[in-house]
Design a protein around this motif. Structure first.
Motif, PDB file in Angstrom:
ATOM      1  N   GLU A 136     -78.008   4.249 -26.282  1.00 18.50           N
ATOM      2  CA  GLU A 136     -79.202   3.794 -27.104  1.00 18.50           C
ATOM      3  C   GLU A 136     -78.875   4.318 -28.499  1.00 18.50           C
ATOM      4  N   PHE A 137     -78.901   3.369 -29.426  1.00 17.49           N
ATOM      5  CA  PHE A 137     -78.756   3.618 -30.954  1.00 17.49           C
ATOM      6  C   PHE A 137     -80.303   3.984 -31.414  1.00 17.49           C
ATOM      7  N   THR A 185     -81.385  -2.297 -29.804  1.00 20.60           N
ATOM      8  CA  THR A 185     -80.776  -0.942 -29.737  1.00 20.60           C
ATOM      9  C   THR A 185     -80.294  -0.202 -28.382  1.00 20.60           C
ATOM     10  N   PHE A 233     -76.090   8.138 -30.761  1.00 20.00           N
ATOM     11  CA  PHE A 233     -75.914   7.145 -29.618  1.00 20.00           C
ATOM     12  C   PHE A 233     -75.017   7.503 -28.588  1.00 20.00           C
ATOM     13  N   GLU A 272     -74.889   2.684 -20.263  1.00 22.88           N
ATOM     14  CA  GLU A 272     -75.766   2.046 -21.291  1.00 22.88           C
ATOM     15  C   GLU A 272     -75.743   3.130 -22.521  1.00 22.88           C
ATOM     16  N   VAL A 322     -77.859  -0.696 -25.511  1.00 22.27           N
ATOM     17  CA  VAL A 322     -76.845  -1.659 -25.280  1.00 22.27           C
ATOM     18  C   VAL A 322     -76.191  -1.337 -23.905  1.00 22.27           C
ATOM     19  N   LYS A 357     -70.592  -1.853 -27.172  1.00 24.65           N
ATOM     20  CA  LYS A 357     -70.547  -1.931 -28.577  1.00 24.65           C
ATOM     21  C   LYS A 357     -71.779  -2.433 -29.059  1.00 24.65           C
ATOM     22  N   TYR A 358     -72.305  -1.670 -30.255  1.00 20.82           N
ATOM     23  CA  TYR A 358     -73.755  -1.635 -30.930  1.00 20.82           C
ATOM     24  C   TYR A 358     -73.340  -2.424 -32.308  1.00 20.82           C
ATOM     25  N   THR A 359     -74.002  -3.472 -32.673  1.00 19.10           N
ATOM     26  CA  THR A 359     -73.766  -3.976 -33.914  1.00 19.10           C
ATOM     27  C   THR A 359     -74.957  -4.543 -34.434  1.00 19.10           C
ATOM     28  N   SER A 360     -76.059  -3.590 -34.483  1.00 17.16           N
ATOM     29  CA  SER A 360     -77.296  -3.821 -35.177  1.00 17.16           C
ATOM     30  C   SER A 360     -78.178  -5.031 -34.414  1.00 17.16           C
ATOM     31  N   SER A 417     -71.499  -0.008 -36.973  1.00 18.41           N
ATOM     32  CA  SER A 417     -71.079  -0.684 -35.722  1.00 18.41           C
ATOM     33  C   SER A 417     -70.447   0.463 -35.015  1.00 18.41           C
TER      34      SER A 417
END
Lengths: 113, 116
Positions: free
Chosen positions: A66-67, A55, A74, A64, A57, A49-52, A32
């Motif tokens: 990007e994962f 990709t 990130f 914004e 966000v 927040k990114y949580t899978s 996360s």
């Protein structure tokens, strides 16, 4: 152990130009990840927040991130900087299986008119 | 909009004196955190409470630092005696108990401590 590395301690842009704040993470599992912003004399505020899930966000104020698992990155972006975006930005990873947040060292964004 | 309240905003003290910081989390937030942020660095967790219980104080220098959250609401962080190296911003954060928002932390404005 999880960690994040913010690749730039300072970033300067002109108002109206794109913003790129870089962050690489280290994690043995799908992490996360967060971006927080800290304006002078104010508390940290969650940007996104990114949580899978997706990709890419989207966060507040037009930001914004990007994962990219292949690059363990990130990065935070914004198409057009505003003077009010000048602040300290922190990339953050959540420690595995706990609520503990691990902060990067921060990137100070300056926006020139 | 509900906020995490901290006081004082600024504190200047001499080394070897005692100092205390207060935090009132957002109403209903079960988890409370104290962080220390040294100038030019990111915040580092000192202690985490779940209700009135400490769940992580592994980074708290227990010879001089103490923290309590007696009724599971507001919290106090104390330093006695203060040392020059304690000069920093002390941040309090809280998070709700809900599964979806469990790991989102809401921060107060902090207490800036200067030890002379």
């Amino acid at each position: 152990a999880q960690s994040v590395t913010q690749l730039d301690s300072h970033v300067s842009v002109s108002e109206g130009t794109p913003v790129l704040l870089r962050c690489n993470y280290s994690s043995s599992y799908s992490p996360s990840l967060f971006w927080y912003v800290q304006h002078p004399n104010k508390g940290l505020q969650l940007l996104l927040k990114y949580t899978s899930a997706a990709t890419l966000v989207k966060g507040i104020n037009g930001f914004e991130a990007e994962f990219k698992k292949s690059e363990t990155s990130f990065h935070l972006t914004k198409p057009s900087a505003h003077m009010s975006d000048a602040a300290e930005y922190f990339c953050v990873v959540e420690s595995y299986n706990t609520d503990k947040l691990i902060f990067g060292t921060g990137t100070r964004l300056q926006v020139f008119p | 909009e509900a906020e995490v309240a901290q006081s004082p905003r600024y504190k200047i003290t001499e080394k070897s004196q005692a100092v205390a910081f207060w935090c009132d989390p957002i109403s209903g937030h079960a988890t409370l955190y104290w962080y220390r942020q040294i100038l030019g660095q990111g915040p580092e967790l000192l202690v985490q409470f779940q209700d009135e219980s400490v769940v992580d104080d592994s980074q708290l220098p227990k010879d001089r630092f103490s923290a309590e959250r007696l009724k599971g609401v507001d919290s106090t962080l104390k330093i006695q005696p203060a040392e020059l190296g304690d000069s920093a911003m002390y941040l309090c954060a809280s998070s709700p108990r809900t599964i979806t928002a469990r790991n989102i932390q809401y921060f107060g404005a902090g207490t800036r401590l200067s030890v002379l």
